[in-house]
Design an enzyme around this catalytic site. Sequence first.
Site, short mmCIF file in Angstrom:
data_model
loop_
_atom_site.label_atom_id
_atom_site.label_comp_id
_atom_site.label_asym_id
_atom_site.label_seq_id
_atom_site.Cartn_x
_atom_site.Cartn_y
_atom_site.Cartn_z
N SER A 22 43.87 50.32 41.43
CA SER A 22 44.33 50.67 42.77
C SER A 22 45.32 51.83 42.68
O SER A 22 44.97 52.89 42.18
CB SER A 22 44.92 49.43 43.45
OG SER A 22 45.07 49.63 44.83
N HIS A 78 37.74 45.35 46.67
CA HIS A 78 38.88 45.82 45.90
C HIS A 78 39.28 44.82 44.81
O HIS A 78 40.17 45.10 44.00
CB HIS A 78 40.06 46.05 46.85
CG HIS A 78 41.12 46.96 46.31
ND1 HIS A 78 40.87 48.30 46.02
CD2 HIS A 78 42.42 46.75 46.00
CE1 HIS A 78 41.99 48.85 45.57
NE2 HIS A 78 42.94 47.94 45.54
#
Length: 727
Positions: A569, A686
């Site tokens: 991320s 994610h």
Amino acid sequence: MQQRLKPAVAALSLMLPLTSLAGAKGAVPPAPVAAKKAVADTYHGTKVDDPYQWLEKSDDPEVRKWVDGQTVHMRAVMDKLPSRDAIRARITTLLSHKSAAHYAMVQRGGVLFSMKFQPPRQQSMLVVLPSMDDTSSARVLVDPMVLDPSGHTTIDFYVPSLDGKKVAVSLSKDGTESGDITVYDVATGKPLPGEVVPRVNGGTAGGSLTWNADGTGFFYTRYPRGEERPAEDRDFFLQVYFHKLGTTTDKDTYELGKDAPRIANYDLKTSNDGSHVLAILGNGDGGEYALYLRGPSGTWTQLSKFEDKLISAAFGMDGALYALSRKDAPRGKLLRIPLATPALDKATVLIPEGQASIAGFRPTATRVYVVEQLGGPSRMRMVGLDGKEIGVVPTPPVSSVGTGVYLGGDDLLLGTSTYTEPPTLYRYGAKDGKLTKTALGRTSPVDTSNVVVDRVMCSSKDGTQVPLNILHTRGTKLNGNNPTLLTGYGGFNISLSPGFSPMNFAFIEQGGVVAIANLRGGAEFGEEWHANGSLTKKQNVFDDFYACAKLLVDQKWTKPERLAIQGGSNGGLLMGAALTQHPEMYRTVLAHVGIYDMLRVELTPNGQFNVTEYGTVKNPEHFQAMQAYSPYHQVKNGVKYPSVLFTSGENDPRVDPFHSRKMVARLQEATGSKRPVLLRTNNMGHGMGTPLDQEIEEEVDVYAFLFNELGMKYRPVNSKVPAPTSK
């Protein structure tokens, strides 16, 4: 991006069936060469070429063909790596350890609720815990595997009513984080008929919910529905609504948010007696908040503005609201605001700013428990409601401690974790001041008794001292030849506190060293530490990381040929910056769901929430800073780059997978080395909600790649004892 540290994890279940991945033992098909198309954007008079902008269109057949080709190439490379079966067996053992994890616990109406992860089940479930000392007494309320046996449905969050008789649960699919609320009866475990509220949670602004006093309804975050707004606005303009049970959602009433920023997000809370509701409004992801209070009359009052720097708050038991302020106090001070006269000018300082940074707090009957950040590790101290010091809770050294679950009076259920011990849950009794271990913690799948944690300081480019935590087996020789894995994050006020990761030991037991850096941009030393790693000062994060890598080499823990780095991320952005700024320092890079094109990130929905952290290209100063480190734009032709494995999720609502596609295309074009640049795309998001089996399969690829690139001959592990130290 509602910063989660867990990288995206999922198996390959993409466009090609495994039977079409021909010849795993034969020649590896080359990666497809991405076409270069003449496209340029101009920012403040500066022309920026973007030949791979066409890869941003996920549904374009040409893009799909290129991704399919990358998948065939990646799969062929991965399937030829040595010891894959042994690695899979070991990782399956580590991640499928049957000791259950209990987390996200709440007590309401005398009922203790908990999320429970119980391998080999694919998803966590919501349970009720009648006893903290007998885990077999747990009763399952909501099991996503019953709702969806495919394992692709997950619980985003849950909120019980104040009396503990009902619970609202957000459920989403395929890693999208787009969650609808279903209300369950706690006694029966059955959903209430017709009580489904759509679009409460999302991957941009998150989601929140809190009940009214008598459990007849709840306040919730509502994304635009139907044609209320154009399609491009439907992940924005979050507002607060109220839903009354037994009515259809079109009858729900507006409460708050019409005047909020486009990138608003909310955290909602109800006072213990149900008389007040708190809404904490966030301005994107950069750490700016405003507080609103709804009193018994039903009227909302704004308690603070962004510039007042109140960043969190919680209701006390004494008719007060406690708020953490960073106004003229970058490490934080705790305020007490009387609910009888709720105004900031009525606030008094209960705890002034100290040497440690206040990370969280929990008011109880006669005291406030305060969690303090100590540069990564944390501790919990106690202060009376009169501000007098009571003492420190005796948690383990160099550990993380949570704010605890309120059990009544001044007692808490408290969780701690270290780098070498899995989460342990204690009952803290205020009368005797002792921690009593409950049965709710996890046991370890490995013997960590021979693992040592060294905490050292690295001097960054500007002289800032940056903590680095080094995990290794006792007696590891400083011979410059240890395979080493360095990781970091450095953003969004997120602290990398001590935590137990079985995957660290998958590396350590092979003679490796794991290093975890506490970089600027996080919250390890308060707001100043965060601010000095955000916006135009983001380069400090990358300088800090390089300083940590350099220390590992200079002190002969390792050498560049045996140094790998990993991040996800915002940590994926860190990986991109690290490999483009200092390609000579690293042998291999594991970059998960990262941001690599800083100039176009804000064109994506969640990227717009990130502008308060990263900046915006609309601002000339921000543009100049972002272009200077944007990994995609800093790739240079002919440079001998490290090997890189990029992972991304097709349904990622936080970081668009186009970032990984563009970065892979540019690196494959430019690199002057013969080291692989691979793209591993999965069909999830994610990382949140990824089924366990898919997580295992991705980690098998990651670690097989890592071991091979670092020249580590995998030694099958038949016991729980780590491998001997490196020679």
